[in-house]
Design an enzyme around this catalytic site. Sequence first.
Site: not given
Ligand SMILES: NC(=O)c1ccc[n+]([C@@H]2O[C@H](COP(=O)([O-])OP(=O)(O)OC[C@H]3O[C@@H](n4cnc5c(N)ncnc54)[C@H](O)[C@@H]3O)[C@@H](O)[C@H]2O)c1
Ligand SMILES: O=c1ccn([C@@H]2O[C@H](COP(=O)(O)OP(=O)(O)O[C@H]3O[C@H](CO)[C@H](O)[C@H](O)[C@H]3O)[C@@H](O)[C@H]2O)c(=O)[nH]1
Length: 327
Positions: A32, A72-73, A139, A217, A277-278
Amino acid sequence: MKLLVTGGAGYVGSVCARVMVDAGHDVTVVDNLSTGNRDAVPEGARFVEGDVSAVAEDVLADGDVDGVLHFAAQSLVGESVEAPEKYWYGNVVESLALLEAMRRTGTPRLVFSSTAATYGEPDAVPIVESSPTRPTNPYGATKLAIDHAISSYTVAHGLAAISLRYFNVAGAYAGAGENRRVETHLIPIVLQAALGHRDSVKIFGTDYHTDDGTAVRDYIHVHDLAQAHALALEAAVAGRHALYNLGSGAGFSVRQVIDTCREVTGIDIPVVEAPRRAGDPAVLIASSDKAIDELGWQPVKTALPTIVTDAWEYIRALGDRAHSATA
Ligand SMILES: NC(=O)c1ccc[n+]([C@@H]2O[C@H](COP(=O)([O-])OP(=O)(O)OC[C@H]3O[C@@H](n4cnc5c(N)ncnc54)[C@H](O)[C@@H]3O)[C@@H](O)[C@H]2O)c1
Ligand SMILES: O=c1ccn([C@@H]2O[C@H](COP(=O)(O)OP(=O)(O)O[C@H]3O[C@H](CO)[C@H](O)[C@H](O)[C@H]3O)[C@@H](O)[C@H]2O)c(=O)[nH]1
């Protein structure tokens, strides 16, 4: 295989869609564009714009799609604490609609993007798949709820499903990487600061019980992750829901990530200390032994400097296409 990739205009989904197209699969992306970019959808894939709940069933309607990769999420930990409704509707309701569309059309196979956030604050690291699931933010709670829904669909309806619990994904592959309109993830933010698109990087929390007080992480390269999806598609068994953690097995603190980015870029990136961060757990490190043993997964780009180098090359090449809005 004929595949539906939801979220294939986003970061992880676009890299995985590219790897699937390159492997010869027939790929349709549904997205989307709420956070994704149209130009991230790989050449060779069909694109259908819309919510999963609105358009996925049409894509599956012919009954000949072999599998769905569901990326998608809504996926931001901090945002989920402030706006949980966006996560319960956007993740759980949308995913239930997908499961129903798959059931009605007889689509046999699902690979779901689950997350380390389903575990919450672990009792011990590395985290194995049998660890308790106690999410510390909405989340993670929504992703865990979807995992439970998938399990019951495998039992009742014979779905073949694998949930991949990724830890922190980073890096880039073949011109595809992190370029969200509003960025919140650590590595792209630090690299945007290196490019001068931000004045400084905030360190969220310096009072964790870790060696340097900042959160730890486990960073996994997006291409290694894509390879795991290819293996999961082949390994899914009807009536069974298998779960696998995917990480590199090493933990890096926020300060260590920033130092690595400084070394890779040669730029002294300014930092500002800020409150926690919460919703953030202190330490998340994966055991990926199950994926290595059962899927035959072999991560290659596990070194943090390699992951950061790939992300840095990608972000520098973006030029005018770079989004750099602060959250
Ligand atoms: N990036 C990470 O570190 C990380 C870690 C663990 C899990 N994940 C999971 O991997 C997946 C992809 O993450 P990402 O970092 O690529 O996120 P992203 O936000 O880059 O990609 C998500 C995509 O889904 C689309 N989308 C969201 N809701 C939708 C809906 N209802 N219908 C259609 N399209 C929709 C968005 O437009 C976007 O293109 C997610 O499910 C996320 O929870 C990501
Ligand atoms: O500007 C920033 C951004 C992040 N952080 C810290 O860096 C760490 C990593 O943060 P990210 O936002 O890069 O990633 P998260 O660990 O919050 O989450 C990511 O990894 C998760 C799994 O571990 C999830 O699935 C999620 O989708 C994905 O965004 C966290 O401690 C965060 O507080 C900072 O200190 N400053």
